[in-house]
Scaffold this motif. Structure first.
Motif, mmCIF file in Angstrom:
data_model
loop_
_atom_site.group_PDB
_atom_site.id
_atom_site.type_symbol
_atom_site.label_atom_id
_atom_site.label_comp_id
_atom_site.label_asym_id
_atom_site.label_seq_id
_atom_site.Cartn_x
_atom_site.Cartn_y
_atom_site.Cartn_z
ATOM 1 N N THR A 1 5.425 93.742 -16.171
ATOM 2 C CA THR A 1 6.607 93.753 -15.300
ATOM 3 C C THR A 1 7.029 92.341 -14.948
ATOM 4 O O THR A 1 6.217 91.536 -14.475
ATOM 5 C CB THR A 1 6.324 94.547 -14.005
ATOM 6 O OG1 THR A 1 6.012 95.894 -14.342
ATOM 7 C CG2 THR A 1 7.538 94.526 -13.075
ATOM 8 N N LEU B 1 16.781 98.126 -12.034
ATOM 9 C CA LEU B 1 15.541 98.488 -12.705
ATOM 10 C C LEU B 1 15.789 98.691 -14.200
ATOM 11 O O LEU B 1 16.653 99.477 -14.599
ATOM 12 C CB LEU B 1 14.976 99.780 -12.113
ATOM 13 C CG LEU B 1 13.656 100.255 -12.725
ATOM 14 C CD1 LEU B 1 12.551 99.238 -12.469
ATOM 15 C CD2 LEU B 1 13.268 101.619 -12.185
ATOM 16 N N LYS C 1 14.363 104.881 -10.198
ATOM 17 C CA LYS C 1 14.748 104.136 -9.006
ATOM 18 C C LYS C 1 14.335 104.792 -7.685
ATOM 19 O O LYS C 1 13.923 104.085 -6.747
ATOM 20 C CB LYS C 1 16.261 103.866 -9.022
ATOM 21 C CG LYS C 1 16.673 102.898 -10.132
ATOM 22 C CD LYS C 1 18.136 102.505 -10.059
ATOM 23 C CE LYS C 1 18.374 101.465 -8.995
ATOM 24 N NZ LYS C 1 19.755 100.906 -9.070
ATOM 25 N N ILE D 1 10.875 103.663 -6.783
ATOM 26 C CA ILE D 1 10.833 102.256 -6.365
ATOM 27 C C ILE D 1 11.399 102.114 -4.955
ATOM 28 O O ILE D 1 10.854 101.374 -4.125
ATOM 29 C CB ILE D 1 11.606 101.369 -7.357
ATOM 30 C CG1 ILE D 1 11.025 101.495 -8.775
ATOM 31 C CG2 ILE D 1 11.581 99.914 -6.899
ATOM 32 C CD1 ILE D 1 9.598 101.072 -8.915
ATOM 33 N N ILE E 1 13.975 94.195 -11.724
ATOM 34 C CA ILE E 1 12.631 94.609 -12.136
ATOM 35 C C ILE E 1 12.717 95.054 -13.589
ATOM 36 O O ILE E 1 13.371 96.052 -13.906
ATOM 37 C CB ILE E 1 12.117 95.754 -11.246
ATOM 38 C CG1 ILE E 1 12.144 95.343 -9.769
ATOM 39 C CG2 ILE E 1 10.717 96.178 -11.664
ATOM 40 C CD1 ILE E 1 12.005 96.521 -8.803
ATOM 41 N N THR F 1 10.503 96.205 -16.728
ATOM 42 C CA THR F 1 9.146 96.681 -16.950
ATOM 43 C C THR F 1 9.008 97.422 -18.268
ATOM 44 O O THR F 1 9.978 97.993 -18.784
ATOM 45 C CB THR F 1 8.721 97.592 -15.760
ATOM 46 O OG1 THR F 1 7.349 97.898 -15.848
ATOM 47 C CG2 THR F 1 9.529 98.869 -15.724
#
Length: 361
Positions: A59, A76, A87, A90, A111, A113
């Motif tokens: 990440t 994201l 989302k 998160i 973010i 990942t």
């Protein structure tokens, strides 16, 4: 004993404008399973796990200071593409950690990942994912408060990761990690995982975990739902007592290297986990017919060859085949000859004990 309030950041921090970090965090496989939660994601029983090496989440976190600090702001990406259905999880994580990390509302995060293994197929992708995100957030906190110690850094990272996914706290640091208070384990805590690697017998050095991908699809019942079903489970208290006792026993086994006792505890724990699922209300079954075929093949192979290979299961159909490094050649040949045919598209992952999260940038 550390209390939750100690993880609230010193309010004298100074914000910085922008930056980025990148961390990899591994999955882990529990030997003594945690199944059932109390309030605030406190485990109903203690657990112990092997940290993996190859199955991990990578990440990257980009952060930029923003003017509006009244709400969370983040984008994201999963494997380079927007992933809207991730989302809400998160957002919930950020809400849970805001009390301890209020600076997160001062930044817009990107973010980015990716996993080295299939998502949502019973290889603890939420554990590695939340651990990697927690490590990035703690790297930001370290910039804001450079005086924090390395021990505090990792303890708070594990504490934060737990608030995203309970088992994520076992993916921060160490080859063998204990999570949950246990009177025989010094400094054990319900709030974060602790490294239990220092006294491990050489039999467990480079211990192997070959993960047989029986079913790579998403689980029919999420682990969160499964944990909640333990609240009114008729066998819950007996199960929690069993786990506590098994952790006492395996603690000694990991120190003395007795593989026969290790196998008994680990396989019993795996089957008990799924027995809890089958006897909850509503009840559910995550193992597949091929899971059972593999288990029976492992038992037959071990009985005939005396090679100390065993299995464990997580909350899914996939089988983790555990064995010492010194029988790797014979065991892999057995897996290729007799077990791969039960895997979806013949797929499996060769892994081994790792060491925890690693900073990449």
């Amino acid at each position: 004993m550390i209390f939750e309030k100690e993880f609230i950041i010193n309010p004298n921090y100074q914000l910085i404008e922008k930056g980025n970090f990148e961390w990899s965090s591994p999955s882990n496989i529990a030997l003594v399973k945690y199944w059932g939660k109390k309030d605030n994601l406190i485990p109903a029983n203690p657990s112990i796990s092997f940290t993996l090496n190859n199955c991990k989440t990578i990440t990257k976190l980009l952060f930029e200071k923003k003017f509006n600090s009244t709400e969370f702001s983040f984008d994201l990406l999963f494997e380079g593409k927007p992933k809207e259905d991730f989302k809400p999880k998160i957002s919930k994580f950020l809400e849970r950690i805001e009390k301890y990390c209020p600076y997160i509302k001062n930044y817009h995060f990107t973010i980015d990942t990716k996993n080295t293994f299939p998502h949502s197929s019973g290889i603890a992708s939420s554990a590695s994912g939340m651990a990697a995100l927690a490590m990035n957030i703690m790297s930001l906190e370290k910039l804001l408060t450079p005086e924090i110690s390395d021990d505090f850094f990792y303890e708070k990272a594990s504490f934060l990761a737990r608030l995203g996914s309970g088992s994520a706290c076992r993916s921060i640091k160490g080859s063998v990690v204990v999570w949950g208070e246990h009177e025989e384990i010094k400094e054990s805590s319900d709030l974060f995982g602790i490294d239990f690697s220092s006294n491990i017998h050489s039999n467990f050095n480079h211990y192997q975990d070959t993960i047989l991908l029986v079913d790579k699809g998403e689980k029919q019942v999420s682990s969160t739902v499964g944990h909640d079903l333990m609240h009114n489970h008729p066998f819950a208290e007996k199960r929690f007592s069993q786990a506590y006792h098994n952790l006492s026993t395996i603690k000694g086994v990991l120190t003395n290297g007795n593989l026969e006792d290790f196998i008994k505890i680990v396989e019993s724990e795996a089957l008990t986990l799924h027995a809890m699922m089958m006897t909850s209300m509503p009840y559910f079954i995550l193992i597949k017919p091929n899971t059972l075929e593999i288990i029976n093949k492992i038992w037959k192979f071990r009985n005939e060859t005396k090679i100390p290979v065993c299995f464990t299961l997580d909350a899914g159909a996939n089988v983790h085949v555990l064995y010492p490094e010194n029988v790797r050649v014979e065991t892999l040949q057995f897996i290729k000859d007799e077990l791969v045919g039960y895997c979806q598209n013949g797929q499996y992952i060769c892994d081994e004990i790792g060491f925890g999260s690693q900073k990449l940038i």
